[in-house]
Design a protein around this motif. Structure first.
Motif, short mmCIF file in Angstrom:
data_model
loop_
_atom_site.label_atom_id
_atom_site.label_comp_id
_atom_site.label_asym_id
_atom_site.label_seq_id
_atom_site.Cartn_x
_atom_site.Cartn_y
_atom_site.Cartn_z
N ASP A 372 1.54 15.72 50.77
CA ASP A 372 2.25 14.44 50.77
C ASP A 372 1.22 13.32 50.83
N ILE A 373 1.55 12.20 50.21
CA ILE A 373 0.63 11.06 50.20
C ILE A 373 1.44 9.82 50.58
N PHE A 374 0.83 8.92 51.35
CA PHE A 374 1.64 7.78 51.82
C PHE A 374 0.80 6.51 51.95
N ILE A 375 1.52 5.38 51.87
CA ILE A 375 0.94 4.06 52.11
C ILE A 375 1.57 3.54 53.39
N ASP A 376 0.74 3.08 54.31
CA ASP A 376 1.23 2.56 55.59
C ASP A 376 0.71 1.13 55.74
N CYS A 377 1.64 0.18 55.79
CA CYS A 377 1.24 -1.24 55.85
C CYS A 377 0.52 -1.61 57.15
N ALA A 378 0.59 -0.72 58.14
CA ALA A 378 -0.11 -1.01 59.40
C ALA A 378 -1.63 -0.84 59.25
N ARG A 379 -2.06 -0.16 58.18
CA ARG A 379 -3.50 0.02 57.98
C ARG A 379 -4.12 -1.28 57.48
N PRO A 380 -5.32 -1.62 57.94
CA PRO A 380 -5.96 -2.88 57.52
C PRO A 380 -6.04 -2.97 55.99
N GLY A 381 -5.67 -4.12 55.47
CA GLY A 381 -5.77 -4.33 54.02
C GLY A 381 -4.52 -3.91 53.25
N ASN A 382 -3.55 -3.29 53.94
CA ASN A 382 -2.35 -2.81 53.24
C ASN A 382 -1.15 -3.74 53.35
N GLU A 383 -1.34 -4.89 54.01
CA GLU A 383 -0.19 -5.78 54.27
C GLU A 383 0.54 -6.14 52.99
N SER A 384 -0.22 -6.28 51.90
CA SER A 384 0.38 -6.73 50.63
C SER A 384 1.33 -5.69 50.03
N ALA A 385 1.30 -4.45 50.55
CA ALA A 385 2.13 -3.39 49.95
C ALA A 385 3.59 -3.48 50.34
N CYS A 386 3.89 -4.21 51.43
CA CYS A 386 5.26 -4.19 51.97
C CYS A 386 6.32 -4.65 50.96
N ASP A 387 6.03 -5.72 50.22
CA ASP A 387 7.04 -6.26 49.30
C ASP A 387 7.44 -5.23 48.25
N ASN A 388 6.46 -4.48 47.74
CA ASN A 388 6.79 -3.48 46.72
C ASN A 388 7.50 -2.27 47.31
N ILE A 389 7.20 -1.95 48.55
CA ILE A 389 7.92 -0.84 49.20
C ILE A 389 9.39 -1.23 49.36
N LYS A 390 9.59 -2.47 49.78
CA LYS A 390 10.95 -2.99 49.96
C LYS A 390 11.72 -2.99 48.63
N ALA A 391 11.01 -3.42 47.56
CA ALA A 391 11.65 -3.47 46.23
C ALA A 391 12.01 -2.06 45.75
N LEU A 392 11.16 -1.08 46.09
CA LEU A 392 11.44 0.31 45.67
C LEU A 392 12.70 0.82 46.38
N ARG A 393 12.81 0.52 47.67
CA ARG A 393 14.00 0.98 48.41
C ARG A 393 15.27 0.37 47.80
N ALA A 394 15.20 -0.93 47.49
CA ALA A 394 16.37 -1.59 46.88
C ALA A 394 16.70 -0.94 45.53
N SER A 395 15.65 -0.62 44.76
CA SER A 395 15.92 -0.09 43.42
C SER A 395 16.45 1.35 43.48
N LEU A 396 16.04 2.12 44.49
CA LEU A 396 16.57 3.49 44.63
C LEU A 396 18.04 3.46 45.06
N ILE A 397 18.35 2.60 46.03
CA ILE A 397 19.76 2.49 46.44
C ILE A 397 20.60 2.01 45.24
#
Length: 451
Positions: A372-397
């Motif tokens: 398994d592979i994952f992106i965690d926004c709590a890791r330094p430098g990953n803050e910018s990933a949150c918006d796309n994670i949120k958009a993916l959840r919306a698009s899956l639902i």
């Protein structure tokens, strides 16, 4: 050293791909960009499948996987192609007439090496689905290059393109994988070379660092310069020790959720995972946890064992869920057909996105080889990933309930729960249906308890 992560590595680009229609097209182009080595590590390959369903024009590569692999080797002298497939799945291959011919043709080509992986205890399966190209780009997720996988995100009723190599139609199929480039791909290459060697292959050197990235030009990256974590499962075998990172990661991430978890998974049969969820449901302010899975497992034995265990576990969680924050749904097409869920995906608080090969069952936590592979926004430098994670959840639902991704995003932003959105979507279109929990007879209970 973590119990739950093998390594944290940078990806210069990463992109989740939902459903195999897009994935097959992308990976075919990426493989055509390979200069040094392609490694396909998988539970199953079917050489008879077409990678693309679009019309073939003059000069296009062959559509059929078996022919395409040969064509690649002829076209790029010096390109090594290594295919590693789970050995038990090989029995199936004998029934695929053309496959034997393909494998024989491959065997005669000096650049292609096909191995069966039997480096595991009895009853264990090699379940990773990894593709590595030039050690620079890789895919890791749930999609095998085999029959019955191709489908679009529309999951159309009676789609004439959903045909097996023998011409028979199959039902809608939902899946996902993650594409990565950079150090994350190099790490998956290390994993794949080690697996190859464990399965009896000659040790492989890393690819030369000179080649350009095989990442297809047309493909935008949703995540750039993010750090990704990789977790594995492996059973103890000869001098390979047991690895249970995936189990620890599931428990850790379920415990970390503050607001919600959205998960898609083929199986839900692990008492450890169910216990972790039940514990969260017992809290004063539990997170919302939504799981999307198939209505029934594939195959008679799996149905008896997995569906029974799932019913027991979902019922047990329900006893703790006094705030009604847990729900298990199965997806249906517009016409009411069941969509088979093979995806293994988890989104937590729109801050963690996890995609891989591991199911929520005992096998994936301690027996089968998984990644398994994952992106965690709590890791330094990953803050910018949150918006796309949120958009993916919306698009899956949205994909599952027939609303637009924009509409789902609006509803989520206005504070709607996922459950309210799912159960409030009444338009004619695909839908999510609550899992029906059958009463089990004694024999079914016995099987379920020993899942």
């Amino acid at each position: 050293e973590s119990d739950s992560i093998w390594c944290n590595v940078k990806a210069s680009r990463a992109r989740p791909v939902i459903d195999a229609a897009d994935y097959f097209e992308i990976i075919q182009v990426a493989m055509m960009n390979a200069k040094h080595r392609i490694m396909l590590i998988g539970w199953d390959f079917d050489t008879r499948i077409d990678l693309t369903r679009s019309r073939r024009k003059k000069g296009d590569p062959p559509k059929r996987l078996g022919d395409f692999i040969l064509w690649l080797a002829h076209r790029t002298p010096g390109l090594e192609i290594k295919l590693l497939k789970w050995n038990i799945g090989a029995l199936k291959m004998l029934g695929r007439g053309q496959t034997i011919v393909d494998v024989a043709k491959w065997a005669m080509h000096s650049q292609i090496e096909f191995k069966l992986d039997s480096a595991h205890p009895v009853g264990c399966s090699h379940h990773q689905k990894i593709v590595v190209i030039d050690d620079k780009m890789a895919a890791c997720g749930g999609i095998d290059m085999t029959a019955d996988r191709w489908d679009t995100r529309e999951h159309l009723d009676g789609d004439p393109k959903r045909k097996r190599p023998n011409g028979k139609p199959y039902g809608p199929w939902h899946d996902c994988t993650m594409l990565v480039e950079g150090d994350a791909a190099a790490a998956l290459a290390v994993l794949s070379r080690a697996r190859w060697e464990l399965a009896g292959g000659e040790p492989l050197e890393p690819c030369p660092a000179d080649a350009a990235s095989p990442w297809p030009e047309f493909l935008s990256a949703e995540y750039q310069f993010v750090e990704m974590g990789i977790a594995r499962t492996r059973a103890e075998y000869k001098n390979a020790w047991e690895i249970r990172e995936i189990q620890h990661l599931f428990l850790e991430q379920i415990a970390r959720a503050k607001k919600f978890i959205y998960a898609e998974n083929q199986y839900f049969a692990s008492p450890k995972i169910a216990d972790a969820i039940a514990k969260r449901m017992s809290e004063a302010e539990p997170p919302e946890i939504i799981i999307v899975g198939p209505k029934t497992a594939d195959g008679w034995l799996e149905q008896k064992a997995m569906d029974g265990a799932r019913a027991q576990l979902v019922r047990a969680i329900g006893e703790h869920d006094t705030k009604k924050r847990f729900a298990y749904y199965t997806p249906k097409t517009t016409g009411g057909d069941d969509i088979y869920v093979h995806a293994k995906l988890m989104i937590i608080d729109d801050r963690i996105l996890r995609i891989g090969s591991a199911n929520m069952n005992n096998r994936s936590l301690g027996l089968d080889s998984e990644c398994d592979i994952f992106i965690d926004c709590a890791r330094p430098g990953n803050e910018s990933a949150c918006d796309n994670i949120k958009a993916l959840r919306a698009s899956l639902i949205a994909e599952h309930v027939g609303l637009s991704a924009e509409r789902v995003a609006q509803l989520l932003d206005s504070g709607s729960s996922m459950r309210a959105i799912i159960e409030g979507a009444t338009a004619a279109g695909p839908s999510l249906e609550r899992l029906y929990l059958p009463e089990l007879d004694e024999a079914e209970k016995t099987i379920a308890d020993n899942a």
